[in-house]
Structures are given as structure tokens and as C-alpha cells.
Design an enzyme around this catalytic site. Structure first.
Site, mmCIF file in Angstrom:
data_model
loop_
_atom_site.group_PDB
_atom_site.id
_atom_site.type_symbol
_atom_site.label_atom_id
_atom_site.label_comp_id
_atom_site.label_asym_id
_atom_site.label_seq_id
_atom_site.Cartn_x
_atom_site.Cartn_y
_atom_site.Cartn_z
ATOM 1 N N HIS A 139 44.098 29.957 -13.296
ATOM 2 C CA HIS A 139 44.140 31.372 -13.630
ATOM 3 C C HIS A 139 43.247 31.621 -14.835
ATOM 4 O O HIS A 139 43.454 31.047 -15.910
ATOM 5 C CB HIS A 139 45.572 31.800 -13.959
ATOM 6 N N LYS A 160 41.573 39.137 -20.596
ATOM 7 C CA LYS A 160 40.463 38.297 -20.129
ATOM 8 C C LYS A 160 39.448 39.112 -19.322
ATOM 9 O O LYS A 160 38.239 38.996 -19.536
ATOM 10 C CB LYS A 160 41.014 37.145 -19.278
ATOM 11 N N ASP A 178 40.189 36.343 -12.361
ATOM 12 C CA ASP A 178 41.586 36.110 -11.990
ATOM 13 C C ASP A 178 41.850 34.672 -11.542
ATOM 14 O O ASP A 178 42.690 33.988 -12.115
ATOM 15 C CB ASP A 178 42.047 37.092 -10.902
ATOM 16 N N ARG A 244 39.374 27.079 -39.258
ATOM 17 C CA ARG A 244 38.458 27.950 -39.994
ATOM 18 C C ARG A 244 37.113 27.281 -40.269
ATOM 19 O O ARG A 244 36.212 27.914 -40.822
ATOM 20 C CB ARG A 244 39.102 28.375 -41.316
#
Length: 340
Positions: A139, A160, A178, A244
Site C-alpha cells: 500500500h 500520499k 494506492d 536532524r
């Protein structure tokens, strides 16, 4: 993963000709490897790969013509085993009548191609590897960004498809929305493509299904691509410590192959498509040998070394001044003694 491919599918895909055994054209091919019999034609069958399509080119046909009719019949009888899918003769060479007779009696089709043996072998292996490869359905959304196949995953409703839509507007390509069908190309690469029913389509909640090729043109879609990189979208969590610096990519395993992954947290105001673009460019730059995280790490180490050197010099100067101050009373006492 398909368990088999029929000889009929091979014939249609490679535009081959059926020379004999049309009634057996639905015979199953279960392995992607092919075989060009060599020692078998001389009668050596200890390691004969009977479950592969047997390809006969100019060299094999020339040798067959040099042996007697009885030897040909004996060799072909040995080669026609229950699991043998088909015989393929290349270059439009004349098929030995003994082969057609023995193959037909054993229910095995004989097919031919007009092109060179090496070319048809490569095409056949590619087709069989593609069809018989391990497969998995994931998915997510699959796009191509600056030539890199980027798989975007995340929980349902996280955005998405909307991200893919914005990437399309920025000139990138949609491959699948999808559901992404993934199969293993070889030991080091994965191929992603859409299910046939979803090809070139994109679903946007509140808008529905849109045809990407109709709206953005044929240059906005691709039917398949290598999976080079994975981006996982997650909801922002203040308690989570996100990367980071990016000194190294995490990796996910798909069909036994590791795929580099970055995690991008979602929150209001963040330009997610732009971040994914930057992630793709950053990954490509790392492949080319330019690593911003390593540059930062090197700069930091140099700064630490520089400050450490300054601290050492300051400590040395401070110690020198202390030594000088401690020596002054001693000099005064010495002078007093000299005057006395």
C-alpha cells in the site's frame, strides 16, 4: 508470483512460430532459466535440465545434421522428458524432422524464431524472469523523481496521493497510486508497477479518481521503474526525536532486498512534496559521493580540533604566566642577598 507461464504466452510475447505440437501449446514453463543443449546431443544426460525450454541454434542444428538418423532419434527421445516445456529453434533454421516426430509423440511443442540465438535467449529469459519472479503488493504511492523511483508509504489518509499530485505538478512522474506491485528483478533490484486496473489513475479524497495521463499528458506517467528509495510519511509526534543530521539512511527489506528509507513527519505548514524532492536529490548526491551529513561532521570535527588547540594554547599561556609570577619573589630575595 506466478507459478508458471504457458508456452502459448511465450509464443505470443516473443512473436514466435509454432512448427509442431499446436495441441500442446498450453504446456507449462515453471523456471526462468533456459537451456542450450551441448553435451546432451552427444548422449551425456547426467545433468540434463529437462524442466527448461531447450534452445537449438546454428551450432546445435549443425551438429545434429552431422550425426546419423538413429542417433538423432535416440538423443531426442532422451531429451523429451515429461517436464520439458518446449523446443525452440532460432534463426528460422530447418527443424530436424526427427525432433518434430519425437516431440509430437511426447506431447511437446516445437517453436521457432527468426532472430539470432543470443537475442531470443535474452528476450526469453527476461520475459520468464519477469513473469515468474517473487512478487508482493504494498500500500503506497510510487513516483519517479529526478530519475529515481521513490516509494511513498504511510498510513491511510495521511496524504500520499495528494503529495503525488503536487509532485506531478512539479514535473515528476506517476507510476502507481494506492497499490504498488513489486517484483524482484535480480538479486539487487526491485521493479514497481501498478495493478492493471489502477494504471495511470490517482485517487484524491473529496475529488475522486482522476486520469493522470489525460490531465498531465503521456509524459507524466510511467508503467514501471526500479525502486531506489523509500519515504515513509508519519504524523508529527512531539515526543519523538526525529533525525536532524541524516548521517545514514535506515533500510527496509522488501523481498530480501534492502531499500534505503527516510521518515518524514507531517505537520501543518511543512512542504512535504518539496521535502521529498530534496530527499531524492540528497540521496542521489550521496550516490555520487557528495554527503552533506559527512561534510557537517567533518566541519564539526575540525571546529572541535581548532577549539581544543586554542584551549591548549590558552592553558599553556596561563601556566607560563603562573610560572613567571611564582619566579618573581625568588628573584627579589636573590637581589637582597647580593646587596648585603
Amino acid at each position: 508470483m506466478a507459478d508458471f507461464v504457458t508456452v502459448d504466452e511465450v509464443v505470443k510475447k516473443l512473436n514466435l512460430t509454432v512448427k509442431s505440437g499446436i495441441d500442446f501449446i498450453n504446456r507449462k514453463v515453471k523456471v526462468s532459466d533456459i537451456s542450450r543443449p551441448g553435451l546432451e546431443l552427444t548422449g551425456y544426460f547426467d545433468f540434463y535440465p529437462a524442466d527448461r525450454i531447450q534452445i537449438l541454434g546454428r551450432t546445435e542444428i549443425s551438429y545434429i545434421k552431422s550425426i546419423s538418423h538413429l542417433n538423432r532419434m535416440a538423443v531426442f527421445e532422451e531429451m523429451c522428458e515429461a517436464e520439458t516445456p518446449a523446443f525452440l529453434v532460432t534463426r528460422d533454421l530447418e527443424v530436424p524432422p526427427e525432433l518434430m516426430a519425437v516431440a509430437t509423440s511426447n506431447g511437446i511443442p516445437v517453436i521457432s524464431s527468426s532472430i539470432a540465438t543470443s537475442q531470443v535467449s535474452s528476450m526469453l529469459e527476461q520475459f520468464l524472469s519477469d513473469q515468474l519472479a517473487k512478487r508482493v503488493s504494498i500500500h503506497g504511492v510510487f513516483v519517479e523523481i529526478y530519475g529515481l523511483g521513490v516509494l511513498i508509504t504511510g498510513e491511510s489518509g495521511i496524504g500520499k496521493s495528494e503529495t503525488a499530485l503536487e509532485l506531478l505538478k512539479r514535473g515528476h512522474l506517476l507510476i502507481a497510486d494506492d497499490r504498488v506491485e513489486i517484483h524482484q528483478m535480480n538479486q539487487n533490484s526491485l521493479i514497481g508497477e501498478p495493478p492493471e486496473i489502477l494504471r495511470h489513475l490517482l485517487e484524491i479524497r473529496g475529488l475522486g479518481i482522476i486520469d493522470v495521463m489525460s490531465l498531465f499528458g503521456v509524459g507524466a506517467v510511467r508503467d514501471r521503474a526500479d525502486i531506489n528509495f523509500k519515504v515513509e510519511l508519519v504524523n508529527w509526534d512531539n515526543n519523538n526525536r526525529y533525525d536532524r543530521i541524516g548521517t545514514q539512511f535506515k533500510k527496509d527489506e522488501i523481498l530480501g532486498i534492502e531499500v534505503p528509507r527516510v521518515t518524514v513527519p507531517i505537520r501543518v505548514g511543512r512542504d512535504i512534496p518539496g521535502i521529498i524532492e530534496a530527499a531524492a536529490m540528497n540521496y542521489r548526491s550521496k550516490l555520487m559521493g557528495f554527503d552533506a551529513a559527512k561534510t557537517f561532521d567533518n566541519n564539526l570535527n575540525q571546529l572541535i580540533a581548532k577549539n581544543s588547540k586554542i584551549d591548549q594554547e590558552n592553558e599553556s599561556e596561563e601556566q607560563r604566566q603562573k610560572d613567571h609570577a611564582a619566579a618573581k619573589p625568588l628573584n627579589k630575595d636573590t637581589n637582597d642577598q647580593d646587596h648585603a
